[in-house]
Design a protein around this motif. Structure first.
Motif, PDB file in Angstrom:
ATOM      1  N   ASP A  48       0.308  -0.955   0.276  1.00  0.00           N
ATOM      2  CA  ASP A  48      -0.507   0.058  -0.100  1.00  0.00           C
ATOM      3  C   ASP A  48       0.938   1.483   0.113  1.00  0.00           C
ATOM      4  OD1 ASP A  48       0.821   0.022   2.837  1.00  0.00           O
ATOM      5  OD2 ASP A  48      -0.734   0.000   3.386  1.00  0.00           O
ATOM      6  N   GLY A  49       2.256   1.527  -0.263  1.00  0.00           N
ATOM      7  CA  GLY A  49       3.041   2.433  -0.160  1.00  0.00           C
ATOM      8  C   GLY A  49       3.474   2.780   1.670  1.00  0.00           C
ATOM      9  N   SER A  50       3.168   1.883   2.115  1.00  0.00           N
ATOM     10  CA  SER A  50       3.767   2.426   3.298  1.00  0.00           C
ATOM     11  C   SER A  50       4.964   1.333   4.288  1.00  0.00           C
ATOM     12  CB  SER A  50       2.705   2.300   4.572  1.00  0.00           C
ATOM     13  OG  SER A  50       1.921   0.712   4.918  1.00  0.00           O
ATOM     14  N   VAL A  51       5.688   1.534   4.764  1.00  0.00           N
ATOM     15  CA  VAL A  51       6.936   0.850   5.288  1.00  0.00           C
ATOM     16  C   VAL A  51       6.789   0.552   6.742  1.00  0.00           C
ATOM     17  CG1 VAL A  51       9.269   0.862   5.493  1.00  0.00           C
ATOM     18  CG2 VAL A  51       8.698   1.884   4.045  1.00  0.00           C
ATOM     19  N   GLU A  52       6.765  -0.891   7.285  1.00  0.00           N
ATOM     20  CA  GLU A  52       6.545  -1.592   8.471  1.00  0.00           C
ATOM     21  C   GLU A  52       7.968  -1.849   8.678  1.00  0.00           C
ATOM     22  OE1 GLU A  52       4.428  -4.677   8.583  1.00  0.00           O
ATOM     23  OE2 GLU A  52       5.351  -5.583   6.376  1.00  0.00           O
ATOM     24  N   ALA A  53       7.733  -1.892  10.140  1.00  0.00           N
ATOM     25  CA  ALA A  53       9.058  -2.288  10.568  1.00  0.00           C
ATOM     26  C   ALA A  53       9.349  -3.104  12.333  1.00  0.00           C
ATOM     27  CB  ALA A  53      10.355  -1.137  11.418  1.00  0.00           C
ATOM     28  N   MET A  54      10.150  -3.606  12.841  1.00  0.00           N
ATOM     29  CA  MET A  54       9.773  -4.474  13.698  1.00  0.00           C
ATOM     30  C   MET A  54      11.416  -3.909  14.422  1.00  0.00           C
ATOM     31  SD  MET A  54       8.315  -6.167  15.732  1.00  0.00           S
ATOM     32  CE  MET A  54       7.491  -7.350  14.729  1.00  0.00           C
ATOM     33  N   LEU A  55      11.418  -3.354  15.842  1.00  0.00           N
ATOM     34  CA  LEU A  55      12.562  -2.860  15.935  1.00  0.00           C
ATOM     35  C   LEU A  55      12.788  -3.009  18.138  1.00  0.00           C
ATOM     36  CD1 LEU A  55      11.477   0.581  15.956  1.00  0.00           C
ATOM     37  CD2 LEU A  55      12.458  -0.235  14.106  1.00  0.00           C
ATOM     38  N   GLN A  56      14.176  -3.476  17.779  1.00  0.00           N
ATOM     39  CA  GLN A  56      14.130  -4.794  19.007  1.00  0.00           C
ATOM     40  C   GLN A  56      15.507  -3.735  19.752  1.00  0.00           C
ATOM     41  OE1 GLN A  56      15.162  -8.537  20.006  1.00  0.00           O
ATOM     42  NE2 GLN A  56      13.378  -9.350  20.295  1.00  0.00           N
ATOM     43  N   GLY A  57      15.132  -3.069  20.945  1.00  0.00           N
ATOM     44  CA  GLY A  57      16.584  -3.103  21.669  1.00  0.00           C
ATOM     45  C   GLY A  57      15.842  -2.815  23.201  1.00  0.00           C
ATOM     46  N   PRO A  58      17.297  -1.919  23.505  1.00  0.00           N
ATOM     47  CA  PRO A  58      16.879  -1.052  24.838  1.00  0.00           C
ATOM     48  C   PRO A  58      15.929  -0.478  24.533  1.00  0.00           C
ATOM     49  CG  PRO A  58      19.670  -1.322  25.032  1.00  0.00           C
ATOM     50  CD  PRO A  58      18.510  -2.081  23.242  1.00  0.00           C
ATOM     51  N   ALA A  59      15.052   0.288  26.139  1.00  0.00           N
ATOM     52  CA  ALA A  59      13.856   0.799  26.019  1.00  0.00           C
ATOM     53  C   ALA A  59      14.320   2.411  25.361  1.00  0.00           C
ATOM     54  CB  ALA A  59      13.411   1.548  27.110  1.00  0.00           C
ATOM     55  N   ASN A  60      15.208   2.901  25.776  1.00  0.00           N
ATOM     56  CA  ASN A  60      16.231   4.170  25.206  1.00  0.00           C
ATOM     57  C   ASN A  60      17.040   4.369  24.322  1.00  0.00           C
ATOM     58  OD1 ASN A  60      15.741   5.275  27.766  1.00  0.00           O
ATOM     59  ND2 ASN A  60      17.744   4.566  29.089  1.00  0.00           N
ATOM     60  N   ASP A  89       9.559 -13.652  22.810  1.00  0.00           N
ATOM     61  CA  ASP A  89      10.409 -14.408  23.318  1.00  0.00           C
ATOM     62  C   ASP A  89      12.011 -14.176  22.137  1.00  0.00           C
ATOM     63  OD1 ASP A  89       9.811 -14.301  25.973  1.00  0.00           O
ATOM     64  OD2 ASP A  89       8.960 -16.720  25.106  1.00  0.00           O
ATOM     65  N   LYS A  90      11.132 -13.790  20.836  1.00  0.00           N
ATOM     66  CA  LYS A  90      11.581 -14.200  19.848  1.00  0.00           C
ATOM     67  C   LYS A  90      12.890 -12.969  20.106  1.00  0.00           C
ATOM     68  CE  LYS A  90      12.313 -13.764  14.762  1.00  0.00           C
ATOM     69  NZ  LYS A  90      13.818 -14.502  15.019  1.00  0.00           N
ATOM     70  N   ARG A  91      14.832 -13.103  20.298  1.00  0.00           N
ATOM     71  CA  ARG A  91      15.488 -12.274  19.504  1.00  0.00           C
ATOM     72  C   ARG A  91      15.953 -11.455  18.240  1.00  0.00           C
ATOM     73  NH1 ARG A  91      12.609 -10.423  22.961  1.00  0.00           N
ATOM     74  NH2 ARG A  91      13.426 -10.213  25.680  1.00  0.00           N
ATOM     75  N   PHE A  92      16.498 -10.964  17.926  1.00  0.00           N
ATOM     76  CA  PHE A  92      16.859 -10.605  17.028  1.00  0.00           C
ATOM     77  C   PHE A  92      18.310 -10.532  16.757  1.00  0.00           C
ATOM     78  CE2 PHE A  92      12.270  -9.050  15.898  1.00  0.00           C
ATOM     79  CZ  PHE A  92      12.119  -9.673  14.831  1.00  0.00           C
ATOM     80  N   ASP A  93      19.584 -10.827  15.935  1.00  0.00           N
ATOM     81  CA  ASP A  93      20.451 -10.843  16.025  1.00  0.00           C
ATOM     82  C   ASP A  93      20.899  -9.439  15.683  1.00  0.00           C
ATOM     83  OD1 ASP A  93      20.476 -13.510  17.042  1.00  0.00           O
ATOM     84  OD2 ASP A  93      20.685 -14.032  14.665  1.00  0.00           O
ATOM     85  N   ARG A  94      20.131  -9.106  13.966  1.00  0.00           N
ATOM     86  CA  ARG A  94      21.251  -7.875  13.608  1.00  0.00           C
ATOM     87  C   ARG A  94      20.119  -6.885  12.764  1.00  0.00           C
ATOM     88  NH1 ARG A  94      21.186 -12.023  11.825  1.00  0.00           N
ATOM     89  NH2 ARG A  94      21.558 -12.986   9.866  1.00  0.00           N
ATOM     90  N   PHE A  95      19.974  -6.244  12.639  1.00  0.00           N
ATOM     91  CA  PHE A  95      18.384  -5.641  11.995  1.00  0.00           C
ATOM     92  C   PHE A  95      19.219  -5.538  10.032  1.00  0.00           C
ATOM     93  CE2 PHE A  95      16.049  -1.976  10.155  1.00  0.00           C
ATOM     94  CZ  PHE A  95      14.544  -1.478  10.879  1.00  0.00           C
ATOM     95  N   GLU A  96      17.406  -5.961  10.092  1.00  0.00           N
ATOM     96  CA  GLU A  96      17.816  -6.263   8.352  1.00  0.00           C
ATOM     97  C   GLU A  96      16.497  -5.735   7.604  1.00  0.00           C
ATOM     98  OE1 GLU A  96      17.438 -10.326   8.512  1.00  0.00           O
ATOM     99  OE2 GLU A  96      18.980 -11.143   8.298  1.00  0.00           O
TER     100      GLU A  96
END
Length: 98
Positions: A48-60, A89-96
């Motif tokens: 639809d022209g938008s972008v989605e992302a999943m972010l994981q890391g320290p709150a700050n 519970d899933k932990r991502f190893d990097r950002f892709e």
């Protein structure tokens, strides 16, 4: 009493970014920014022209990434950012980029 340490507590956020966010280097710039902040996860274009992302890391760091996504790279024009915290519970190893 002290609250949780915002530099060590890991958060996972799903976000959807709307506006002029495809064809302007948004995903590539998002990967660079995520790496700079130590965020893991992924970013992808939607049909639809938008972008989605999943972010994981320290709150700050996640907060800083969300702040950056509200603007995006210089050529982008973000009109809306919607997100929600996801519990996983899933932990991502990097950002892709997908």
């Amino acid at each position: 009493m002290t609250g949780p340490d915002l530099n060590t507590r890991i958060e996972t956020y799903y976000v959807r970014v709307r506006g002029v966010v495809q064809g302007v280097g948004f995903r590539h710039a998002t990967v660079r920014q995520a790496h700079a902040l130590g965020i893991t996860g992924w970013v992808a274009n939607l049909d639809d022209g938008s972008v989605e992302a999943m972010l994981q890391g320290p709150a700050n760091q996640v907060d800083l990434m969300l702040e950056w996504l509200r603007r995006g790279p210089p050529a982008a024009r973000v009109t809306d950012l919607a997100g929600e915290e996801r519990y996983t519970d899933k932990r991502f190893d990097r950002f892709e980029q997908h």
